[in-house]
Enzyme design. Structure first.
Site, PDB file in Angstrom:
ATOM      1  CB  SER A  20      -0.889   0.009   1.246  1.00  0.00           C
ATOM      2  OG  SER A  20      -1.495   1.270   1.410  1.00  0.00           O
ATOM      3  CE1 TYR A  38      -6.551   5.310  -2.567  1.00  0.00           C
ATOM      4  CE2 TYR A  38      -4.712   5.041  -1.060  1.00  0.00           C
ATOM      5  CZ  TYR A  38      -6.008   4.750  -1.431  1.00  0.00           C
ATOM      6  OH  TYR A  38      -6.766   3.901  -0.667  1.00  0.00           O
ATOM      7  CB  THR A  98      -6.572   2.853  -5.378  1.00  0.00           C
ATOM      8  OG1 THR A  98      -5.790   1.721  -4.996  1.00  0.00           O
ATOM      9  CG2 THR A  98      -7.935   2.775  -4.711  1.00  0.00           C
ATOM     10  CE  LYS A 131      -7.512  -2.556  -4.029  1.00  0.00           C
ATOM     11  NZ  LYS A 131      -8.243  -1.653  -3.134  1.00  0.00           N
ATOM     12  CG  HIS A 187     -11.269   0.780  -1.024  1.00  0.00           C
ATOM     13  ND1 HIS A 187     -10.541   1.608  -1.854  1.00  0.00           N
ATOM     14  CD2 HIS A 187     -10.620   0.799   0.159  1.00  0.00           C
ATOM     15  CE1 HIS A 187      -9.519   2.117  -1.179  1.00  0.00           C
ATOM     16  NE2 HIS A 187      -9.540   1.626   0.055  1.00  0.00           N
TER      17      HIS A 187
HETATM   18  C1  LIG Z   1      -7.577  -1.980   6.814  1.00  0.00           C
HETATM   19  C2  LIG Z   1      -7.683  -1.802   5.340  1.00  0.00           C
HETATM   20  C3  LIG Z   1      -6.844  -0.910   4.694  1.00  0.00           C
HETATM   21  C4  LIG Z   1      -6.917  -0.765   3.308  1.00  0.00           C
HETATM   22  N1  LIG Z   1      -6.030   0.061   2.700  1.00  0.00           N
HETATM   23  C5  LIG Z   1      -6.062   0.184   1.353  1.00  0.00           C
HETATM   24  C6  LIG Z   1      -5.102   0.993   0.694  1.00  0.00           C
HETATM   25  O1  LIG Z   1      -4.226   1.569   1.301  1.00  0.00           O
HETATM   26  N2  LIG Z   1      -5.199   1.098  -0.649  1.00  0.00           N
HETATM   27  C7  LIG Z   1      -6.176   0.445  -1.371  1.00  0.00           C
HETATM   28  O2  LIG Z   1      -6.215   0.567  -2.588  1.00  0.00           O
HETATM   29  N3  LIG Z   1      -7.065  -0.355  -0.759  1.00  0.00           N
HETATM   30  C8  LIG Z   1      -7.021  -0.501   0.576  1.00  0.00           C
HETATM   31  N4  LIG Z   1      -7.908  -1.342   1.189  1.00  0.00           N
HETATM   32  C9  LIG Z   1      -8.832  -2.168   0.378  1.00  0.00           C
HETATM   33  C10 LIG Z   1      -8.174  -3.504   0.034  1.00  0.00           C
HETATM   34  O3  LIG Z   1      -7.141  -3.330  -0.879  1.00  0.00           O
HETATM   35  C11 LIG Z   1      -9.148  -4.499  -0.582  1.00  0.00           C
HETATM   36  O4  LIG Z   1      -9.759  -3.913  -1.691  1.00  0.00           O
HETATM   37  C12 LIG Z   1     -10.219  -5.011   0.374  1.00  0.00           C
HETATM   38  O5  LIG Z   1      -9.729  -5.118   1.681  1.00  0.00           O
HETATM   39  C13 LIG Z   1     -10.702  -6.388  -0.096  1.00  0.00           C
HETATM   40  O6  LIG Z   1     -11.717  -6.856   0.690  1.00  0.00           O
HETATM   41  P1  LIG Z   1     -11.522  -7.905   1.889  1.00  0.00           P
HETATM   42  O7  LIG Z   1     -10.955  -7.132   3.046  1.00  0.00           O
HETATM   43  O8  LIG Z   1     -12.915  -8.364   2.116  1.00  0.00           O
HETATM   44  O9  LIG Z   1     -10.589  -8.990   1.419  1.00  0.00           O
HETATM   45  C14 LIG Z   1      -7.863  -1.497   2.569  1.00  0.00           C
HETATM   46  C15 LIG Z   1      -8.714  -2.390   3.223  1.00  0.00           C
HETATM   47  C16 LIG Z   1      -8.627  -2.560   4.592  1.00  0.00           C
HETATM   48  C17 LIG Z   1      -9.533  -3.548   5.275  1.00  0.00           C
HETATM   49  C1  LIG Z   2      -5.841   9.533   3.840  1.00  0.00           C
HETATM   50  C2  LIG Z   2      -5.229   8.182   4.170  1.00  0.00           C
HETATM   51  C3  LIG Z   2      -5.695   7.165   3.231  1.00  0.00           C
HETATM   52  C4  LIG Z   2      -5.367   5.791   3.660  1.00  0.00           C
HETATM   53  C5  LIG Z   2      -6.145   4.861   2.847  1.00  0.00           C
HETATM   54  C6  LIG Z   2      -6.393   3.592   3.532  1.00  0.00           C
HETATM   55  C7  LIG Z   2      -7.516   2.887   2.880  1.00  0.00           C
HETATM   56  O1  LIG Z   2      -7.609   2.817   1.682  1.00  0.00           O
HETATM   57  C8  LIG Z   2      -8.536   2.254   3.713  1.00  0.00           C
HETATM   58  O2  LIG Z   2      -9.471   1.676   3.150  1.00  0.00           O
HETATM   59  O3  LIG Z   2      -8.443   2.342   4.954  1.00  0.00           O
END
Ligand SMILES: Cc1cc2nc3c(=O)[nH]c(=O)nc-3n(C[C@H](O)[C@H](O)[C@H](O)COP(=O)(O)O)c2cc1C
Ligand SMILES: CCCCCCC(=O)C(=O)O
Length: 361
Positions: free
Chosen positions: A105, A135, A161, A229, A253
């Site tokens: 990430s 991003y 994303t 994504k 997401h």
């Molecule tokens: C705690 C957390 C943080 C996440 N951070 C990001 C991120 O930084 N960038 C992003 O594109 N998606 C982020 N996501 C989305 C994940 O990439 C992914 O799309 C999603 O978790 C998939 O679903 P699942 O948790 O049911 O497997 C995040 C999801 C979670 C739960």
């Molecule tokens: C402004 C900080 C963005 C962090 C993104 C983390 C994320 O995507 C999430 O779902 O949590």
């Protein structure tokens, strides 16, 4: 005893500060989409073939030049040091040891160079498979420098994303007053390279003004494969093709951005159809079992990603926990293939999946 990935969530729940547990577990608004992702898989049934299996099944895949031991990759998740002191270092070691692709990430709490070094150290005899999630920032100079950093660190694909023109709203976070990382934790990839306070870290900007022109700009500035994504509309999938995108990660997401969008597995056939085999479609959201992996692959996904299960593994038992989560998914996938009469992933075809009649699951 950890028998399945849900067991990790239960242990993580008891170990984590409830505010951080909610940050990870939660979704946007009413969490309709969060629930829909898992329910989408549960509504699908598998219809196995018989008398055509194989003693050993092939699970490995090659995606955008990365070899992986299975079609399950680590979707990008932010802030791993929130749930474990070793954070992304532990995750990267576990992913590398499992031979799984990790999408780092942009919002990781360890710099991408250190994440890559940890992964390399875990498997000195081969190159770990690392991709970088981005991003796009309105400050293109900063974006370009970050892409260069990720590339030089050894990331071999960019996952951009595009579902976050603004940040989704988690009412759990709001109620808990969770707005910022605690003292000592930062998004280490957002350090100022030039200008700004020495050692200072930028905020990630979510900009509604991003457009396909930014994708074109990125296309001109990197030779790495670009995956988008968060594309959910088939017309946007067709536009992605026209803009030279190399792959799609079909994702909502994890239900954390726009609530009330469909589950990803429900959208999958339409998206696979929209790109017509010209680029791979990967999927994440609600994948918790080997049977989910098989359903998604049978419906045309090239691979699936897991988000929360990895974070639960990390929170429950650090590097060992993430390793076990990946191992469990691999074992379940292999077992499901055997029970479906599939000798390899190529044997997974749409006729193996049926929609469960309404009201029956
Ligand atoms: C705690 C957390 C943080 C996440 N951070 C990001 C991120 O930084 N960038 C992003 O594109 N998606 C982020 N996501 C989305 C994940 O990439 C992914 O799309 C999603 O978790 C998939 O679903 P699942 O948790 O049911 O497997 C995040 C999801 C979670 C739960
Ligand atoms: C402004 C900080 C963005 C962090 C993104 C983390 C994320 O995507 C999430 O779902 O949590």
């Amino acid at each position: 005893m950890f028998l399945n990935v849900r067991d990790f969530e239960e242990v993580a729940r008891t170990r984590l500060d409830p505010v951080y547990y909610d940050y990870v577990a939660g979704g946007a608004r009413d969490e309709v989409t969060l629930r829909a992702n898992e329910e989408g898989f549960q509504r699908l049934s598998l219809l196995p073939r018989v008398l055509r299996g194989r003693e050993k099944r092939e699970l490995d895949v090659s995606l955008f030049g990365s070899r992986a031991s299975m079609p399950v990759l680590l979707s990008p998740t932010a802030f791993h040091r929130l749930v474990h002191p070793e954070g992304e270092l532990a995750t990267a070691r576990a992913a590398a040891a499992a031979g799984a692709i990790m999408i780092v990430s942009m919002a990781s709490t360890v710099a991408v160079e250190e994440v890559a070094a940890a992964a390399r150290a875990a498997v000195p005899d081969r190159a770990p498979a690392l991709w970088f999630q981005l991003y796009l920032q309105p400050d293109l100079e900063f974006t370009e420098a970050l892409v260069r950093r990720a590339t030089e660190a050894g990331c071999t694909a960019l996952v951009v994303t595009v579902d976050s023109p603004v940040l989704g709203l988690s009412e759990r976070n709001k109620r808990n007053g969770f707005t910022d990382l605690p003292e000592g934790l930062r998004c280490e990839n957002l350090r100022e390279l030039r200008g700004g306070e020495p050692g200072s870290v930028r905020q990630i900007v979510m900009s509604p003004e991003l457009s396909w022109e930014h994708v074109d700009w990125l296309r001109r500035h990197t030779s790495l494969p670009i995956l988008l994504k968060g594309v959910l509309h088939p017309e946007d999938a067709r536009l992605a093709l026209r803009h030279g995108v190399d792959g799609l990660l079909l994702s909502n997401h994890g239900g954390r951005q726009l609530d009330s969008v469909p589950s990803t597995v429900d959208l999958l056939p339409e998206m696979v159809d929209a790109v017509g085999g010209r680029i791979p479609v990967l999927l994440d959201g609600g994948v918790r079992r080997g049977t989910d992996v098989v359903k998604a692959l049978a419906l045309g996904a090239a691979a699936v990603g897991v988000g929360r299960p990895v974070v639960w593994g990390l929170a429950a038992d650090g590097e060992r926990g993430v390793r076990r989560v990946l191992e469990l998914l691999r074992e379940e996938l292999d077992h499901t293939l055997a029970l479906c009469g599939a000798g390899s992933l190529r044997d997974l075809t749409p006729d193996l999946v049926r929609r469960t009649p309404a009201g029956r699951g």
